[in-house]
Design a protein around this motif. Structure first.
Motif, PDB file in Angstrom:
ATOM      1  N   GLU A 157       0.838  -1.201   0.000  1.00  0.00           N
ATOM      2  CA  GLU A 157       0.000   0.000   0.000  1.00  0.00           C
ATOM      3  C   GLU A 157       0.877   1.256   0.000  1.00  0.00           C
ATOM      4  N   ARG A 158       1.961   1.227   0.745  1.00  0.00           N
ATOM      5  CA  ARG A 158       2.882   2.378   0.752  1.00  0.00           C
ATOM      6  C   ARG A 158       3.492   2.581  -0.631  1.00  0.00           C
ATOM      7  N   ALA A 159       3.840   1.458  -1.291  1.00  0.00           N
ATOM      8  CA  ALA A 159       4.411   1.546  -2.634  1.00  0.00           C
ATOM      9  C   ALA A 159       3.388   2.146  -3.605  1.00  0.00           C
ATOM     10  N   ARG A 160       2.158   1.682  -3.499  1.00  0.00           N
ATOM     11  CA  ARG A 160       1.101   2.176  -4.389  1.00  0.00           C
ATOM     12  C   ARG A 160       0.910   3.686  -4.199  1.00  0.00           C
ATOM     13  N   ARG A 161       0.860   4.120  -2.948  1.00  0.00           N
ATOM     14  CA  ARG A 161       0.671   5.554  -2.677  1.00  0.00           C
ATOM     15  C   ARG A 161       1.815   6.404  -3.222  1.00  0.00           C
ATOM     16  N   ARG A 162       3.046   5.903  -3.046  1.00  0.00           N
ATOM     17  CA  ARG A 162       4.210   6.632  -3.549  1.00  0.00           C
ATOM     18  C   ARG A 162       4.106   6.837  -5.064  1.00  0.00           C
ATOM     19  N   LEU A 163       3.682   5.755  -5.776  1.00  0.00           N
ATOM     20  CA  LEU A 163       3.597   5.815  -7.237  1.00  0.00           C
ATOM     21  C   LEU A 163       2.483   6.760  -7.678  1.00  0.00           C
ATOM     22  N   VAL A 164       1.355   6.707  -6.985  1.00  0.00           N
ATOM     23  CA  VAL A 164       0.242   7.602  -7.330  1.00  0.00           C
ATOM     24  C   VAL A 164       0.682   9.055  -7.112  1.00  0.00           C
ATOM     25  N   GLU A 165       1.393   9.274  -6.020  1.00  0.00           N
ATOM     26  CA  GLU A 165       1.878  10.616  -5.692  1.00  0.00           C
ATOM     27  C   GLU A 165       2.825  11.123  -6.787  1.00  0.00           C
ATOM     28  N   ARG A 166       3.693  10.221  -7.252  1.00  0.00           N
ATOM     29  CA  ARG A 166       4.713  10.612  -8.220  1.00  0.00           C
ATOM     30  C   ARG A 166       4.143  10.789  -9.620  1.00  0.00           C
ATOM     31  N   THR A 167       3.222   9.883 -10.029  1.00  0.00           N
ATOM     32  CA  THR A 167       2.790   9.893 -11.432  1.00  0.00           C
ATOM     33  C   THR A 167       1.345  10.363 -11.614  1.00  0.00           C
ATOM     34  N   GLY A 168       0.578  10.338 -10.540  1.00  0.00           N
ATOM     35  CA  GLY A 168      -0.828  10.709 -10.651  1.00  0.00           C
ATOM     36  C   GLY A 168      -1.684   9.588 -11.234  1.00  0.00           C
ATOM     37  N   LEU A 169      -1.071   8.433 -11.507  1.00  0.00           N
ATOM     38  CA  LEU A 169      -1.814   7.315 -12.120  1.00  0.00           C
ATOM     39  C   LEU A 169      -1.813   6.106 -11.202  1.00  0.00           C
ATOM     40  N   GLU A 170      -2.856   5.270 -11.357  1.00  0.00           N
ATOM     41  CA  GLU A 170      -2.922   4.023 -10.565  1.00  0.00           C
ATOM     42  C   GLU A 170      -1.922   3.030 -11.168  1.00  0.00           C
TER      43      GLU A 170
END
Ligand code: DC
Length: 234
Positions: A157-170
């Motif tokens: 979940e932390r990894a997913r949030r980091r990626l969404v934060e960085r790219t704006g995409l799921e």
């Protein structure tokens, strides 16, 4: 805007990378009218200052706290937080660059670097009404903080949030897995180092944010601060 006339508590928010500390801390501070201190940004600023100074990374562990202080990382209160300057130059976006992110845990392991940044952080807390986030806020920097919170969340979940934060995409599962590996590596570096390792401060309220959305996360922290106030803990 932080209110200067009433001394509110110091609230510490510690936890591993990607647990949502900084974004949560910023919003909690805004709602309470406190200032937000992002201590990770200070480690990032010192890393950036070292990279720009041309000092080879292999020499960082041998530098003294006074040599590191001469790199002139400073903070000044502004709005609801602090502006960071290196030798007078304001820095912000550069602190999140890949170049800095890759090396910051090397610097965070160096006891002299922690010592060099300690005074700045304590000074930020002197007036109270502060929400400080990082790895050692409740254990080392503000051991007497009135409210201590330790955030945790599942690795993926932390990894997913980091990626969404960085790219704006799921992100897809492969991306999440790769990011989770990088985060696990940083978790290991942060928890296994000798100097101020990441650990849950004594007396901290543990908050698992895995199933919480941002609003629920912020509300849970705000509620903990209010509860500490009304139970006379401060
Ligand atoms: O929270 P962040 O990703 O901006 O933190 C950057 C690095 O600094 C990370 O490796 C952990 C370290 N850090 C630390 O050692 N102590 C703190 N109080 C805050 C961050």
């Amino acid at each position: 805007m932080a209110s200067e006339d009433v001394r509110g508590p110091v609230v510490t928010l510690d936890g591993p990378a990607g647990s949502g500390k900084s974004t949560t801390a910023r919003e909690v501070a805004r709602r309470l009218g406190f200032r937000h201190l992002d201590s990770g940004a200070l480690y990032r600023a010192l890393t950036l200052a070292l990279l720009d100074s041309g000092r080879p990374e292999t020499e960082w562990p041998t530098m003294t706290a006074s040599a590191l202080r001469r790199l002139d990382v400073r903070i000044e209160p502004v709005g609801g937080g602090f502006r960071i300057r290196i030798g007078g130059r304001e820095v912000e976006d550069e602190l999140r660059s890949e170049r800095v992110t890759r090396r910051v845990s090397t610097l965070a392991r160096v006891p002299a670097a922690r010592e060099a940044l300690l005074g700045l952080q304590r000074e930020a807390g002197r007036a109270g009404s502060l929400v400080a986030d990082g790895r050692d806020m409740g254990t080392v920097v503000f051991p007497d903080a009135e409210v201590k919170i330790f955030l945790v969340a599942d690795l993926s979940e932390r990894a997913r949030r980091r990626l969404v934060e960085r790219t704006g995409l799921e992100p897809g599962p492969a991306e999440v897995a790769a990011e989770a590996e990088a985060i696990a590596e940083r978790d290991r570096a942060d928890t296994e180092r000798a100097a101020s390792p990441l650990r849950r401060p004594t007396g901290a309220l543990g908050l698992d944010t895995t199933g919480l959305d941002f609003e629920e996360q912020v509300e849970a922290v705000v509620a903990a601060v209010r509860a500490a106030g009304s139970s006379g803990k401060r």
